[in-house]
Write a protein that holds these residues in place. Structure first.
Motif, PDB file in Angstrom:
ATOM      1  N   SER A 151       2.460   1.827  -3.199  1.00 24.25           N
ATOM      2  CA  SER A 151       1.523   2.373  -4.172  1.00 24.25           C
ATOM      3  C   SER A 151       1.371   3.854  -3.938  1.00 24.25           C
ATOM      4  CB  SER A 151       0.161   1.653  -4.025  1.00 24.25           C
ATOM      5  OG  SER A 151       0.286   0.342  -4.349  1.00 24.25           O
ATOM      6  N   ARG A 152       1.343   4.221  -2.767  1.00 27.96           N
ATOM      7  CA  ARG A 152       1.183   5.625  -2.464  1.00 27.96           C
ATOM      8  C   ARG A 152       2.368   6.421  -2.956  1.00 27.96           C
ATOM      9  NH1 ARG A 152      -1.112   5.549   3.706  1.00 27.96           N
ATOM     10  NH2 ARG A 152      -3.240   4.697   3.213  1.00 27.96           N
ATOM     11  N   SER A 153       3.531   5.814  -2.706  1.00 28.03           N
ATOM     12  CA  SER A 153       4.700   6.577  -3.015  1.00 28.03           C
ATOM     13  C   SER A 153       5.025   6.578  -4.483  1.00 28.03           C
ATOM     14  CB  SER A 153       5.891   6.060  -2.200  1.00 28.03           C
ATOM     15  OG  SER A 153       6.124   4.740  -2.516  1.00 28.03           O
TER      16      SER A 153
ATOM     17  N   ILE B 137       0.859  -1.186   0.000  1.00 30.24           N
ATOM     18  CA  ILE B 137       0.000   0.000   0.000  1.00 30.24           C
ATOM     19  C   ILE B 137       0.894   1.235   0.000  1.00 30.24           C
ATOM     20  CG2 ILE B 137      -1.677   1.330   1.427  1.00 30.24           C
ATOM     21  CD1 ILE B 137      -2.799  -1.414   2.271  1.00 30.24           C
ATOM     22  N   GLU B 138       1.912   1.199   0.866  1.00 33.37           N
ATOM     23  CA  GLU B 138       2.792   2.347   0.964  1.00 33.37           C
ATOM     24  C   GLU B 138       3.532   2.549  -0.343  1.00 33.37           C
ATOM     25  OE1 GLU B 138       3.199   4.612   3.264  1.00 33.37           O
ATOM     26  OE2 GLU B 138       1.620   3.701   4.511  1.00 33.37           O
TER      27      GLU B 138
END
Length: 546
Positions: free
Chosen positions: A384-386, A381-382
């Motif tokens: 993807s965010r970044s 998830i992280e």
């Protein structure tokens, strides 16, 4: 005094009834005449005896002395003389009178009554007839000696008388010629006249001897009659006693004979019954002997079987002992198995503990895997965010972590499945181990029980072997006893046969006894039959009287 009046007059005469005596012997005048005629005694003989009277009287003393000297030389005769009331000298006087009476009697009935009385006196003295008649032989020796001298003297006197007659015809020359000596004539033997003279003298002397022998014979007949009369009277008295006794016997014996006859019949019947029973017993004993023979054979078979059983018992004893040893070894092996089972149980317990530890580790690993997975998701998830939609390094790490977590989860699931399988197998192993342990315990108990049973069997086999040996010994002894019993029964059978035969013999004897008793009864009845008794003794009595 007349010698016939003096001799024989002793103390026993009072016991002699002369009249009855001569009547008993039938000595009447006719009988006396017949006897004289029978022996040839006549008046000439009486005259000749009268001529002999001086000779007998002159020699009576010497003859009496010689007679008693000879008589007393014998013990039996001396005993008889001793029973006489007279002494020896008185008896000699009686003997002298008897000798003179031979030549001086009338030879009538009175003479013969005297002779009968003399014979009876001798019989009363119990002088046997052989002695009485035998003493006449002594008379012959003594009397004929005197008569011989008398005859010789008569011949001499006749020769002298003939010679005296010849003196006138030639004297001694005539005598020499008569004797056949000298002379001119030749002659053979004595001169006829001389020989006739000698013969006449000898004949005359012999006629004197014959006269004396005839009167002595008549005396002997009368004396013998007195003895026969005494014997006949004794026989008649014996017959009377026998008749009385027979009647008494018949009276006394009739009852007992009847009872004995009945008893004999009963005995015969019982003996016959005994014979039948004994025969039956003999048959039964034979059957028993046969059965004993079979028993003996059976006992011998039992003895043989007992021997085999003894051998088998000994073998069983050895097998039981071997079984006990094997059971002991089995117990030892079971103990080892039990120890191994215990160790397996302990290992199963340890495996279960290890499995629990693995479960705990798996739970932790699963928790890690879960957090890893969460971490991978978070990283992803992280990332993807970044980075947006692109794949950056964090995305790759997130994918790897997620893949690792998935793989770990898969491995954990596989491990859990394996642990579950191991647990299940461990549980089954534990259950099997417990079951094996339980079965080992049960087997051990059973083995111990078997050992106890085997020990009991061993003891019983030992006792059985000893008992079977005793049985074998007893059976052998019983076989011998049965054999002896069989032999004894055979002997009993033989004895029973003999007893049966003896019983039959007794029965036959009893029947014969019954028949004999009947004959005795008949004979006893005949004893009292006067006609039979008279017929039995009539002949002997008549012969004695004759």
């Amino acid at each position: 005094m007349d010698p016939e009046e003096t001799f024989g007059r002793g103390g026993l005469n009072e016991y002699v009834d002369v009249a009855q005596l001569v009547e008993n012997v039938g000595l009447d005048d006719d009988e006396i005449a017949w006897r004289k005629e029978f022996v040839g005694f006549d008046e000439t003989d009486a005259e000749r005896l009268a001529d002999l009277e001086p000779l007998l009287r002159a020699n009576s003393d010497r003859i009496a002395d010689d007679f008693y000297d000879n008589l007393l030389a014998h013990d039996s005769a001396r005993e008889i003389v001793g029973r006489s009331p007279k002494g020896v000298e008185a008896l000699k006087e009686t003997q002298r009178d008897y000798l003179v009476s031979l030549a001086g009697g009338e030879y009538d009935r009175r003479y013969f009554e005297q002779r009968a009385r003399i014979g009876k006196l001798h019989e009363l003295l119990d002088m046997p007839l052989k002695h009485y008649l035998g003493q006449y032989g002594v008379y012959y020796d003594l009397l004929l000696e005197q008569l011989n001298e008398r005859i010789q003297q008569q011949v001499v006197d006749a020769v002298e008388e003939w010679a005296a007659e010849q003196d006138d015809a030639g004297g001694l020359g005539g005598l020499a010629s008569a004797l056949g000596f000298g002379g001119e004539t030749e002659q053979d033997g004595l001169e006829a006249g001389f020989e006739a003279t000698i013969r006449e003298a000898i004949d005359d002397g012999m006629m004197d001897v014959l006269a004396l022998l005839r009167i002595v014979n008549l005396d002997m007949q009368v004396a013998a009659d007195t003895y026969v009369d005494a014997y006949a009277q004794r026989l008649e008295r014996a017959i009377e006693r026998q008749q009385r006794l027979a009647k008494d016997v018949e009276t006394d014996v009739q009852g007992p004979i009847g009872e004995l006859h009945e008893a004999s019949q009963v005995v015969a019947g019982r003996a016959e019954a005994i014979s039948d029973h004994t025969s039956t017993q003999a048959v039964a004993v034979d059957d028993v002997a046969a059965e004993l023979a079979e028993v003996s054979a059976a006992v011998e078979e039992i003895a043989s079987a007992a021997t085999e059983v003894h051998q088998e018992s000994t073998r069983t004893e050895r097998l039981a002992a071997a079984g006990v040893d094997s059971a002991d070894e089995t117990v030892s092996e079971l103990a080892a198995i039990e120890a191994a089972t215990d160790r397996a149980a302990e290992a199963a317990a340890r495996l279960e503990a290890r499995t629990d530890e693995i479960d705990a580790a798996l739970e932790r690993l699963e928790d890690v895997t879960e957090r890893t997975s969460i971490l991978a998701k978070n990283a992803k998830i992280e990332a993807s965010r970044s980075t947006g939609e692109g794949a950056g390094p964090m995305a790759v790490i997130a994918d790897e972590v997620e893949s690792f977590a998935a793989q770990t989860r898969t491995d954990v699931e596989a491990i859990e499945a394996a642990v579950t399988a191991v647990r299940e197998e461990a549980d089954e192993a534990a259950a099997a181990t417990e079951d094996a342990a339980e079965r080992v315990d049960q087997g051990t108990d059973r083995v111990r029980e078997t050992i106890g049973s085997l020990e009991t069997i061993h003891e019983a086999a030992s006792e059985t072997a000893a008992s079977v040996e005793d049985v074998a010994t007893a059976t052998d002894q019983q076989a011998r006893n049965v054999e002896r019993a069989a032999n004894t029964v055979d002997e009993i059978a033989d004895t029973a046969d003999r007893v049966a035969a003896a019983a039959e013999s007794v029965a036959a004897a009893s029947q014969e006894q019954t028949a004999s008793l009947a004959a005795v009864d008949e004979t006893v009845s005949r004893l009292t039959d006067d006609e039979d008794v008279s017929a039995m003794y009539a002949g002997p009595v008549e012969n004695l009287e004759r």
